[in-house]
Design a protein around this motif. Structure first.
Motif, PDB file in Angstrom:
ATOM      1  N   LEU A  40      31.912 -12.474  26.559  1.00 38.97           N
ATOM      2  CA  LEU A  40      30.990 -11.746  27.438  1.00 38.97           C
ATOM      3  C   LEU A  40      31.776 -10.968  28.492  1.00 38.97           C
ATOM      4  CD1 LEU A  40      28.225 -14.431  28.173  1.00 38.97           C
ATOM      5  CD2 LEU A  40      28.178 -12.599  26.475  1.00 38.97           C
ATOM      6  N   SER A  41      31.286  -9.798  28.841  1.00 38.62           N
ATOM      7  CA  SER A  41      31.830  -9.061  29.990  1.00 38.62           C
ATOM      8  C   SER A  41      31.144  -9.603  31.248  1.00 38.62           C
ATOM      9  CB  SER A  41      31.537  -7.570  29.841  1.00 38.62           C
ATOM     10  OG  SER A  41      30.141  -7.348  29.958  1.00 38.62           O
ATOM     11  N   ARG A  42      31.717  -9.286  32.413  1.00 34.18           N
ATOM     12  CA  ARG A  42      31.077  -9.671  33.683  1.00 34.18           C
ATOM     13  C   ARG A  42      29.679  -9.085  33.775  1.00 34.18           C
ATOM     14  NH1 ARG A  42      33.921 -12.437  37.034  1.00 34.18           N
ATOM     15  NH2 ARG A  42      32.429 -12.762  38.686  1.00 34.18           N
ATOM     16  N   GLN A  43      29.574  -7.836  33.324  1.00 33.69           N
ATOM     17  CA  GLN A  43      28.275  -7.150  33.375  1.00 33.69           C
ATOM     18  C   GLN A  43      27.240  -7.883  32.506  1.00 33.69           C
ATOM     19  OE1 GLN A  43      28.539  -3.124  31.991  1.00 33.69           O
ATOM     20  NE2 GLN A  43      26.655  -2.498  33.019  1.00 33.69           N
ATOM     21  N   ASP A  44      27.666  -8.318  31.305  1.00 33.01           N
ATOM     22  CA  ASP A  44      26.775  -9.100  30.431  1.00 33.01           C
ATOM     23  C   ASP A  44      26.298 -10.362  31.145  1.00 33.01           C
ATOM     24  OD1 ASP A  44      27.218  -7.502  28.135  1.00 33.01           O
ATOM     25  OD2 ASP A  44      28.928  -8.727  27.490  1.00 33.01           O
ATOM     26  N   ALA A  45      27.258 -11.114  31.690  1.00 36.68           N
ATOM     27  CA  ALA A  45      26.933 -12.418  32.283  1.00 36.68           C
ATOM     28  C   ALA A  45      26.038 -12.245  33.511  1.00 36.68           C
ATOM     29  CB  ALA A  45      28.214 -13.166  32.643  1.00 36.68           C
ATOM     30  N   GLU A  46      26.338 -11.239  34.327  1.00 38.60           N
ATOM     31  CA  GLU A  46      25.517 -11.004  35.520  1.00 38.60           C
ATOM     32  C   GLU A  46      24.098 -10.600  35.142  1.00 38.60           C
ATOM     33  OE1 GLU A  46      29.126  -9.646  38.527  1.00 38.60           O
ATOM     34  OE2 GLU A  46      27.698  -8.145  37.816  1.00 38.60           O
ATOM     35  N   ALA A  47      23.971  -9.782  34.105  1.00 41.55           N
ATOM     36  CA  ALA A  47      22.639  -9.339  33.676  1.00 41.55           C
ATOM     37  C   ALA A  47      21.866 -10.502  33.044  1.00 41.55           C
ATOM     38  CB  ALA A  47      22.765  -8.182  32.694  1.00 41.55           C
ATOM     39  N   PHE A  48      22.570 -11.289  32.221  1.00 41.87           N
ATOM     40  CA  PHE A  48      21.901 -12.400  31.544  1.00 41.87           C
ATOM     41  C   PHE A  48      21.374 -13.419  32.549  1.00 41.87           C
ATOM     42  CE2 PHE A  48      21.833 -16.522  29.391  1.00 41.87           C
ATOM     43  CZ  PHE A  48      20.979 -16.216  28.342  1.00 41.87           C
ATOM     44  N   TYR A  49      22.168 -13.701  33.598  1.00 42.04           N
ATOM     45  CA  TYR A  49      21.784 -14.704  34.587  1.00 42.04           C
ATOM     46  C   TYR A  49      21.189 -14.080  35.850  1.00 42.04           C
ATOM     47  CZ  TYR A  49      23.711 -18.773  32.132  1.00 42.04           C
ATOM     48  OH  TYR A  49      23.937 -19.801  31.248  1.00 42.04           O
ATOM     49  N   ALA A  50      20.677 -12.850  35.745  1.00 36.61           N
ATOM     50  CA  ALA A  50      20.145 -12.129  36.919  1.00 36.61           C
ATOM     51  C   ALA A  50      19.125 -12.972  37.694  1.00 36.61           C
ATOM     52  CB  ALA A  50      19.522 -10.809  36.488  1.00 36.61           C
ATOM     53  N   VAL A  51      18.364 -13.807  36.973  1.00 34.48           N
ATOM     54  CA  VAL A  51      17.353 -14.655  37.609  1.00 34.48           C
ATOM     55  C   VAL A  51      17.983 -15.612  38.624  1.00 34.48           C
ATOM     56  CG1 VAL A  51      17.430 -16.308  35.688  1.00 34.48           C
ATOM     57  CG2 VAL A  51      15.412 -16.225  37.138  1.00 34.48           C
ATOM     58  N   HIS A  52      19.286 -15.925  38.455  1.00 33.56           N
ATOM     59  CA  HIS A  52      19.976 -16.848  39.365  1.00 33.56           C
ATOM     60  C   HIS A  52      20.814 -16.111  40.417  1.00 33.56           C
ATOM     61  CE1 HIS A  52      18.732 -20.293  37.122  1.00 33.56           C
ATOM     62  NE2 HIS A  52      19.418 -19.989  36.035  1.00 33.56           N
ATOM     63  N   ALA A  53      20.655 -14.773  40.511  1.00 33.97           N
ATOM     64  CA  ALA A  53      21.549 -13.963  41.361  1.00 33.97           C
ATOM     65  C   ALA A  53      21.597 -14.433  42.818  1.00 33.97           C
ATOM     66  CB  ALA A  53      21.151 -12.496  41.297  1.00 33.97           C
ATOM     67  N   ALA A  54      20.498 -14.989  43.316  1.00 32.73           N
ATOM     68  CA  ALA A  54      20.461 -15.400  44.724  1.00 32.73           C
ATOM     69  C   ALA A  54      20.962 -16.826  44.936  1.00 32.73           C
ATOM     70  CB  ALA A  54      19.038 -15.279  45.249  1.00 32.73           C
ATOM     71  N   ARG A  55      21.250 -17.544  43.847  1.00 32.17           N
ATOM     72  CA  ARG A  55      21.642 -18.954  43.986  1.00 32.17           C
ATOM     73  C   ARG A  55      23.108 -19.060  44.410  1.00 32.17           C
ATOM     74  NH1 ARG A  55      18.024 -21.537  40.146  1.00 32.17           N
ATOM     75  NH2 ARG A  55      18.904 -23.580  40.608  1.00 32.17           N
ATOM     76  N   PRO A  56      23.450 -20.117  45.159  1.00 32.12           N
ATOM     77  CA  PRO A  56      24.827 -20.250  45.671  1.00 32.12           C
ATOM     78  C   PRO A  56      25.875 -20.355  44.563  1.00 32.12           C
ATOM     79  CG  PRO A  56      23.537 -22.242  46.104  1.00 32.12           C
ATOM     80  CD  PRO A  56      22.571 -21.198  45.639  1.00 32.12           C
ATOM     81  N   PHE A  57      25.460 -20.839  43.378  1.00 29.90           N
ATOM     82  CA  PHE A  57      26.440 -21.043  42.306  1.00 29.90           C
ATOM     83  C   PHE A  57      26.601 -19.822  41.398  1.00 29.90           C
ATOM     84  CE2 PHE A  57      22.335 -22.833  40.899  1.00 29.90           C
ATOM     85  CZ  PHE A  57      22.121 -22.101  39.738  1.00 29.90           C
ATOM     86  N   PHE A  58      25.926 -18.704  41.738  1.00 36.67           N
ATOM     87  CA  PHE A  58      25.888 -17.556  40.815  1.00 36.67           C
ATOM     88  C   PHE A  58      27.285 -17.027  40.459  1.00 36.67           C
ATOM     89  CE2 PHE A  58      25.420 -12.895  40.082  1.00 36.67           C
ATOM     90  CZ  PHE A  58      24.711 -12.956  38.893  1.00 36.67           C
ATOM     91  N   ASN A  59      28.134 -16.791  41.468  1.00 38.24           N
ATOM     92  CA  ASN A  59      29.459 -16.217  41.176  1.00 38.24           C
ATOM     93  C   ASN A  59      30.308 -17.158  40.326  1.00 38.24           C
ATOM     94  OD1 ASN A  59      29.121 -13.704  42.351  1.00 38.24           O
ATOM     95  ND2 ASN A  59      29.695 -14.459  44.385  1.00 38.24           N
ATOM     96  N   LEU A  61      29.148 -19.357  38.280  1.00 34.20           N
ATOM     97  CA  LEU A  61      28.535 -19.386  36.951  1.00 34.20           C
ATOM     98  C   LEU A  61      29.004 -18.177  36.127  1.00 34.20           C
ATOM     99  CD1 LEU A  61      26.452 -20.421  34.862  1.00 34.20           C
ATOM    100  CD2 LEU A  61      24.665 -19.260  36.169  1.00 34.20           C
ATOM    101  N   VAL A  62      29.022 -17.010  36.746  1.00 37.09           N
ATOM    102  CA  VAL A  62      29.487 -15.808  36.040  1.00 37.09           C
ATOM    103  C   VAL A  62      30.967 -15.956  35.678  1.00 37.09           C
ATOM    104  CG1 VAL A  62      29.911 -13.326  36.259  1.00 37.09           C
ATOM    105  CG2 VAL A  62      27.719 -14.292  37.005  1.00 37.09           C
ATOM    106  N   ASP A  63      31.788 -16.414  36.627  1.00 34.01           N
ATOM    107  CA  ASP A  63      33.223 -16.640  36.346  1.00 34.01           C
ATOM    108  C   ASP A  63      33.382 -17.553  35.130  1.00 34.01           C
ATOM    109  OD1 ASP A  63      34.092 -15.153  38.484  1.00 34.01           O
ATOM    110  OD2 ASP A  63      34.436 -16.883  39.806  1.00 34.01           O
ATOM    111  N   PHE A  64      32.606 -18.624  35.130  1.00 30.19           N
ATOM    112  CA  PHE A  64      32.705 -19.594  34.037  1.00 30.19           C
ATOM    113  C   PHE A  64      32.280 -18.970  32.705  1.00 30.19           C
ATOM    114  CE2 PHE A  64      30.134 -22.752  31.583  1.00 30.19           C
ATOM    115  CZ  PHE A  64      31.216 -23.368  30.976  1.00 30.19           C
ATOM    116  N   MET A  65      31.187 -18.224  32.703  1.00 28.97           N
ATOM    117  CA  MET A  65      30.655 -17.679  31.447  1.00 28.97           C
ATOM    118  C   MET A  65      31.568 -16.614  30.830  1.00 28.97           C
ATOM    119  SD  MET A  65      28.052 -19.433  30.567  1.00 28.97           S
ATOM    120  CE  MET A  65      27.272 -18.454  29.268  1.00 28.97           C
TER     121      MET A  65
END
Ligand code: UDP
Length: 137
Positions: A40-59, A61-65
């Motif tokens: 996955l690209s960063r853009q993919d992961a950020e878009a896929f998990y957009a629903v969690h964008a405001a959560r403290p673990f978002f960044n 989570l994206v790094d991990f994915m």
């Protein structure tokens, strides 16, 4: 027949348990209707998990994915969404029931082996995010 989206996350792919996780699906009546291994690209992961964008673990989570490849499948069967969630176990593997994928293969709440759609609405959105109609059969 219902469909749901599953992702075998980078921790489980790195551990070499793709086959063992796919076997849980097939052994429990979930057919693999589509499958691909992707970085996955960063853009993919950020878009896929957009629903969690405001959560403290978002960044994190994206790094991990994006930390390694994932295996994305469409699973199909009766009550596929709920059945997959049952097979996955609780989000935190320490709370996941014995015999579930997360209890058996996940280390912690951040690296928890699998994703699974949590509703029919999200399943449709997530499947369309990764697959075209002709890739699903
Ligand atoms: N997550 C995390 N820290 C938390 C909660 C969630 O890293 O405190 C991650 C975890 O990988 C989880 C994903 O965010 O699988 C989505 O969270 P959700 O609550 O939707 O759990 P799921 O549906 O995956 O069980």
């Amino acid at each position: 027949m219902e469909q749901t989206l599953s992702i075998i996350k980078p921790d489980a792919v790195a551990k070499g348990v793709i086959g063992k996780i796919l076997d849980r699906f097939e052994s429990n009546g979930l057919k693999i209707a589509a499958m691909k291994k992707v970085q996955l690209s960063r853009q993919d992961a950020e878009a896929f998990y957009a629903v969690h964008a405001a959560r403290p673990f978002f960044n994190d989570l994206v790094d991990f994915m994006v930390s390694g490849p994932v295996v994305i499948t469409v699973l199909e069967g009766e009550n596929a969404i709920l059945k997959n969630r049952d097979l996955m176990g609780a989000t935190n593997p320490k709370e996941a029931a014995p015999g579930t994928i997360r209890a058996d293969f996940a280390e912690n709440i951040d690296a928890n082996a699998v994703h699974g759609s949590d509703s029919a609405e999200n399943a449709a959105i997530e499947i369309a995010f990764f697959f075209s109609g002709r890739e699903i059969s």
